[in-house]
Scaffold this motif. Sequence first.
Motif, PDB file in Angstrom:
ATOM      1  N   THR A   1      11.499  -6.414   1.783  1.00 27.95           N
ATOM      2  CA  THR A   1      10.142  -7.158   1.835  1.00 27.95           C
ATOM      3  C   THR A   1       9.872  -7.742   0.329  1.00 27.95           C
ATOM      4  O   THR A   1       9.360  -8.929   0.180  1.00 27.95           O
TER       5      THR A   1
ATOM      6  N   GLU B   1      13.178   0.057   8.401  1.00 28.35           N
ATOM      7  CA  GLU B   1      11.681   0.895   8.679  1.00 28.35           C
ATOM      8  C   GLU B   1      11.924   1.398  10.150  1.00 28.35           C
ATOM      9  O   GLU B   1      11.467   2.732  10.327  1.00 28.35           O
TER      10      GLU B   1
ATOM     11  N   VAL C   1      12.025  -1.643   1.871  1.00 28.46           N
ATOM     12  CA  VAL C   1      11.471  -2.181   0.700  1.00 28.46           C
ATOM     13  C   VAL C   1      12.118  -3.300   0.097  1.00 28.46           C
ATOM     14  O   VAL C   1      11.305  -4.213  -0.521  1.00 28.46           O
TER      15      VAL C   1
ATOM     16  N   GLU D   1      14.503   3.445   4.796  1.00 25.25           N
ATOM     17  CA  GLU D   1      13.103   2.805   4.375  1.00 25.25           C
ATOM     18  C   GLU D   1      13.488   1.885   3.076  1.00 25.25           C
ATOM     19  O   GLU D   1      12.543   1.229   2.904  1.00 25.25           O
TER      20      GLU D   1
ATOM     21  N   VAL E   1       7.203   2.691   1.243  1.00 20.26           N
ATOM     22  CA  VAL E   1       7.024   1.352   1.176  1.00 20.26           C
ATOM     23  C   VAL E   1       5.849   1.182   0.026  1.00 20.26           C
ATOM     24  O   VAL E   1       5.966   0.001  -0.438  1.00 20.26           O
TER      25      VAL E   1
ATOM     26  N   ILE F   1       6.800  -0.724  -3.360  1.00 21.52           N
ATOM     27  CA  ILE F   1       7.219  -2.033  -3.232  1.00 21.52           C
ATOM     28  C   ILE F   1       6.389  -2.841  -4.450  1.00 21.52           C
ATOM     29  O   ILE F   1       7.111  -3.604  -5.248  1.00 21.52           O
TER      30      ILE F   1
ATOM     31  N   TYR G   1      13.968  -5.980   7.494  1.00 23.80           N
ATOM     32  CA  TYR G   1      12.976  -4.873   7.238  1.00 23.80           C
ATOM     33  C   TYR G   1      12.888  -3.921   8.419  1.00 23.80           C
ATOM     34  O   TYR G   1      12.612  -2.715   8.296  1.00 23.80           O
TER      35      TYR G   1
END
Length: 305
Positions: A164, A86, A161, A157, A102, A105, A82
Amino acid sequence: MQNKTLQYYGAALIAMFFWSFSFVWFKVAYIAYEPMTVILIRLSLSAVIMFAVAKLIRKLQPIKREDIGWMILLSFFEPFLYFMGESYGLKYVSSTVAAVIVATIPLFTPIAAWYFHKEKLSWSNFIGLLISFMGVSLVVFDSSFGLDASPLGVALEFIAVLSTIGYAIILKKLTGDYNGYTIIGYQNLFGVFMFLPFWLIFESSLTFQTPFNQEAFMAIVKLAIFASILAFIFFTYSIRHIGINKSSMFINIIPVFVAILAFFILGDRLNLQKMIGIGIVIAGLFLAQLKRKKRKNGKYPVFQA
């Protein structure tokens, strides 16, 4: 019971608020330090603090041998993968673009939650998510709905996602046996060891040559305490009680918080379009939390949170 439900939702909301600050603090930390250096200091601080607190209040649990692999995989998804996505993504795209990515998600999480944990998603939940995402778009795009962003930054990014989602799936499995203090302490500790070789190879020499910057370092301290400890404690607590889907839905409100924080802290403009978007996000989140429930006479369905 109603108070407990509000407590679980409130925990998810607080976690999102702390994570929203991270978009601002990362930018401040980058004034003096490179991404991997920021991450390594952040994780080291949070691991030390978490183990010290857990030991002090006697909440630290031993990890079962059969769960060590799961704990390592948890740490691989988050913080390692992550933060890789990020942190480096934020070097190529703005905080608001990162925030809207984000916010996707919750649109992907239900599929994984259904496959691995058989969690169901009602039509009202699904429609609420779409409405909320429309609100997010109003918050982060300009009036012409143009988005000029680096493809590399966007790709990085989206790695965040996906990581996560993997993290949430494994976290749900571990919350049945371990408390939040234990999970967060070990995930940050394992994360330190995962990042350390990369930092030694790519950034260590540059880090030692960089003069100490108090503003940037304090931003890292805030990331460690609020984003790497408190946010995860609240999010873990929420997932344990209301599940992956309902907890993850609140991620859609992060861009709203980012827009508000940018207005007060960075002086960014909060126009009518953004305010309308904030209202739509909140309405969508409320709808996404509703579930159908029949009255006792079976005739009139009502909606309850």
